[in-house]
Each structure stands twice: as C-alpha cells, then as structure tokens.
Design an enzyme around this catalytic site. Structure first.
Site, PDB file in Angstrom:
ATOM      1  CG  ASP A  83      55.094   0.096  13.757  1.00 17.01           C
ATOM      2  OD1 ASP A  83      54.449   0.241  14.818  1.00 17.01           O
ATOM      3  OD2 ASP A  83      56.172  -0.526  13.707  1.00 17.01           O
ATOM      4  N   GLY A  84      53.367   2.699  14.557  1.00 15.99           N
ATOM      5  CA  GLY A  84      53.556   3.956  15.276  1.00 15.99           C
ATOM      6  C   GLY A  84      55.014   4.399  15.219  1.00 15.99           C
TER       7      GLY A  84
ATOM      8  CB  SER B 247      49.977   2.381  22.888  1.00 17.64           C
ATOM      9  OG  SER B 247      50.760   3.509  22.544  1.00 17.64           O
ATOM     10  CB  THR B 248      49.900   4.278  17.760  1.00 18.76           C
ATOM     11  OG1 THR B 248      50.450   5.097  18.796  1.00 18.76           O
ATOM     12  CG2 THR B 248      49.047   5.138  16.853  1.00 18.76           C
TER      13      THR B 248
ATOM     14  CG  ASP C   4      59.186   5.682  20.072  1.00 18.66           C
ATOM     15  OD1 ASP C   4      58.189   5.461  20.774  1.00 18.66           O
ATOM     16  OD2 ASP C   4      59.922   4.772  19.635  1.00 18.66           O
TER      17      ASP C   4
ATOM     18  CE  LYS D  89      58.639   1.721  13.904  1.00 16.07           C
ATOM     19  NZ  LYS D  89      57.596   1.752  14.944  1.00 16.07           N
TER      20      LYS D  89
ATOM     21  CD  GLU E 293      58.597  -1.404  15.661  1.00 17.55           C
ATOM     22  OE1 GLU E 293      57.551  -1.399  16.306  1.00 17.55           O
ATOM     23  OE2 GLU E 293      59.481  -0.536  15.806  1.00 17.55           O
TER      24      GLU E 293
ATOM     25  CB  THR F 203      55.238  -3.456  17.909  1.00 18.80           C
ATOM     26  OG1 THR F 203      55.303  -4.694  17.200  1.00 18.80           O
ATOM     27  CG2 THR F 203      55.308  -3.740  19.403  1.00 18.80           C
TER      28      THR F 203
ATOM     29  CE  LYS G 206      54.383   8.881  20.634  1.00 15.77           C
ATOM     30  NZ  LYS G 206      53.970   7.677  19.979  1.00 15.77           N
TER      31      LYS G 206
HETATM   32  O1  LIG Z   1      59.266  -0.518  19.775  1.00 16.26           O
HETATM   33  C1  LIG Z   1      58.207   0.052  19.639  1.00 16.26           C
HETATM   34  C2  LIG Z   1      57.750   0.671  18.397  1.00 16.26           C
HETATM   35  O2  LIG Z   1      58.770   1.261  17.649  1.00 16.26           O
HETATM   36  C3  LIG Z   1      56.562   1.607  18.538  1.00 16.26           C
HETATM   37  O3  LIG Z   1      55.985   1.724  17.279  1.00 16.26           O
HETATM   38  C4  LIG Z   1      56.906   2.991  19.034  1.00 16.26           C
HETATM   39  O4  LIG Z   1      57.610   2.887  20.241  1.00 16.26           O
HETATM   40  C5  LIG Z   1      55.649   3.842  19.232  1.00 16.26           C
HETATM   41  O5  LIG Z   1      54.868   3.266  20.221  1.00 16.26           O
HETATM   42  P1  LIG Z   1      53.535   3.926  20.747  1.00 16.26           P
HETATM   43  O6  LIG Z   1      52.565   3.896  19.628  1.00 16.26           O
HETATM   44  O7  LIG Z   1      53.127   3.049  21.903  1.00 16.26           O
HETATM   45  O8  LIG Z   1      53.867   5.316  21.198  1.00 16.26           O
END
Ligand SMILES: O=C[C@H](O)[C@H](O)[C@H](O)COP(=O)(O)O
Length: 266
Positions: free
Chosen positions: A116-117, A61-62, A119, A129, A138, A59, A156
């Site tokens: 998954d991405g 944006s990545t 933070d 995360k 997740e 989940t 990150k």
């Molecule tokens: O709850 C969100 C997830 O852990 C995301 O993988 C994390 O926040 C990274 O999100 P983004 O790719 O949007 O920076």
C-alpha cells in the site's frame, strides 16, 4: 510534475519492467514524473509476491500500480493462486476488473503480505495514511498482515508525523461530528492543531467513507511527540472510529526518488 533523474540507477529491474528505463536509456536525459516513481516503487514491491499468497491490496494512486501489476502477472501465469483482500470499494472494483480472485478478513484472517501507499513516512517507518479516505479498512487489513510493504515516492518522507503540514485523517461517526472534531482539536491544542471536516465539491458536502462515516482532518503546526500516547488519546474519544497514524506497522518501505530505489526494513 517532471523530475529530472540523471542519477537514477539504470539497472533497476523494477523500472525496466515498468517500461520506464531501457538498458540503452540515456541517463543524462532521464526525466520521470512523480507517477513514474510511484510505479517503479509499486513494481519493486510486487517482487515480494509469491504464488499462493493471501494479499492485502492497498488503495490510492501508488497502490493502484501494484494491483495492476499483480493482475498482469496473474494473466501471464507468472503468479498463481493469489487471493486478494481489498482495502476499499475502489480497489475492490479495480481488482475485480483485473480478474484477481477476492476474499475478505472473515474468510482469510491471516494475510501474508499487503502492499500500500502512504501519505507520510517518518524516519522510524511510522506512517500517515487515509488522505484518500480508506484508513479504516487499510488498518484492519494491514494490521492482519505478516508483512506490510509500503510504497512511496520520496515526496512522502517527513521528519515527523504531521511534518508535511497536510492532513492526519480521523474517521468519525456522523452523529455530532462537530462535537467530536472539537474534542480532537482540544486534545492537540498545544501543538497548534486545527480540525476540519473533509468535504467534497463546490457545495462542500461532507466526504463519506466506504463505511458511511465522516473524516476530520487534523493539521499540526509542530510534532505531537509520543505517537502511541497520541493514538491512545484519540481512540478514547467516543465518536472516533480510527485514525490515520500507522505506528510500527510497516515492515518494509520502498522509496522511489531521483537517485533510484531505497528499501528500508524494520
Ligand atoms: O486513503 C488512502 C490511502 O491511505 C493511500 O494509501 C494514501 O493516501 C496514499 O495515496 P497515494 O498513493 O495516492 O498518494
């Protein structure tokens, strides 16, 4: 944000497939946005996907780019017999709209690969995360994976967990959340911890997770040291459901940055 990337490796297959680099690109002019870097990392991660796999779908944006890519490869017939396990309602909707066959951990308790991405990523590949609120699902899905590939842009990377100065989220039940927040803050008092309820919009309504819970964001002024000990202490507090530290879970981290892609393996 536009990032000049004159030294980006021109031959990166993932970047070319993402349509961001052409073999004839003039590298001296190359400018990629942060979202382009996320997309390049995501496309690289999807190279690990094979037909027949049960896939954890991340989940954020990545991860969104990875899910889009998997959907496209399925449509093109380049991938077959994929079963996706989404880590949030949002990803569930996205995957459905792309025609990715979906299931859950009850039916597929072993997941071949999750993408998954994150933070934050520390030098030992520990993660924060959940700044998007999806940490619980997740952690359940990614904890059931044989291989967990994390995709990030280089912003990150941190020296230690909490090192970005941004939130380390903790999912808590709604009942007496102030009491739980106060216990969390006290737990990390010596590290200058501040605990805040996550809210949304002008009215500052509490943010509610897919599981009907609240999120308490913890902010640290310095490293909290032993992450396993910190994790155990947090999880011992009644009212806490889960926290956003993913300790020793990532098997691979793909970082897209100004100089190209770096793949770090556990
Ligand atoms: O709850 C969100 C997830 O852990 C995301 O993988 C994390 O926040 C990274 O999100 P983004 O790719 O949007 O920076």
């Amino acid at each position: 944000m536009a990032i000049p990337c004159p030294h980006f490796i021109a031959s990166e297959k993932a970047a070319m497939e993402a349509g961001l680099l052409l073999p004839s690109s003039s590298l001296s002019q190359l400018i990629l946005t942060q979202d382009d870097l996320k997309k390049i990392a995501a496309y690289k991660a999807v190279e690990y996907v094979e037909s027949g796999m049960v896939l954890g779908l991340g989940t954020g944006s990545t991860a969104k780019h990875a899910v889009d890519r998997i959907g496209k490869l399925l449509r093109q017939g380049k991938l077959k017999d994929i079963v996706g396990i989404p880590t949030s309602k949002k990803t569930h909707e996205q995957a459905l709209s792309l025609g990715i066959p979906l299931s859950d951990l009850d039916s597929h308790p072993v997941v071949d690969l999750a993408i998954d991405g994150a933070d934050e990523v520390d030098p030992y590949l520990n993660l924060v995360k959940g700044r998007g609120g999806s940490l619980l699902r997740e952690k359940m899905v990614e904890g059931a994976c044989k291989k967990f590939v994390v995709i990030v842009d280089e912003s990150k990377l941190v020296n230690y967990i909490g090192g970005s100065g941004l939130a380390m989220p903790v999912e808590v039940i709604q009942f007496c959340w102030k009491f739980t927040a106060s216990r969390l803050q006290n737990l990390f008092q010596e590290f200058g911890c501040v605990a805040k309820l996550r809210t949304l919009g002008e009215k500052a309504e509490p943010y509610v997770t897919d599981n009907g819970n609240y999120i308490i964001d913890l902010y640290f002024k310095q490293s909290i040291g032993d992450l396993k000990a910190a994790s155990d202490s947090i999880l011992q507090i009644a009212g806490v459901v889960e926290h956003g530290m993913f300790i020793d879970m990532a098997t691979t981290v793909i970082v897209a940055g100004e100089l190209g892609l770096t793949v770090k393996n556990k």
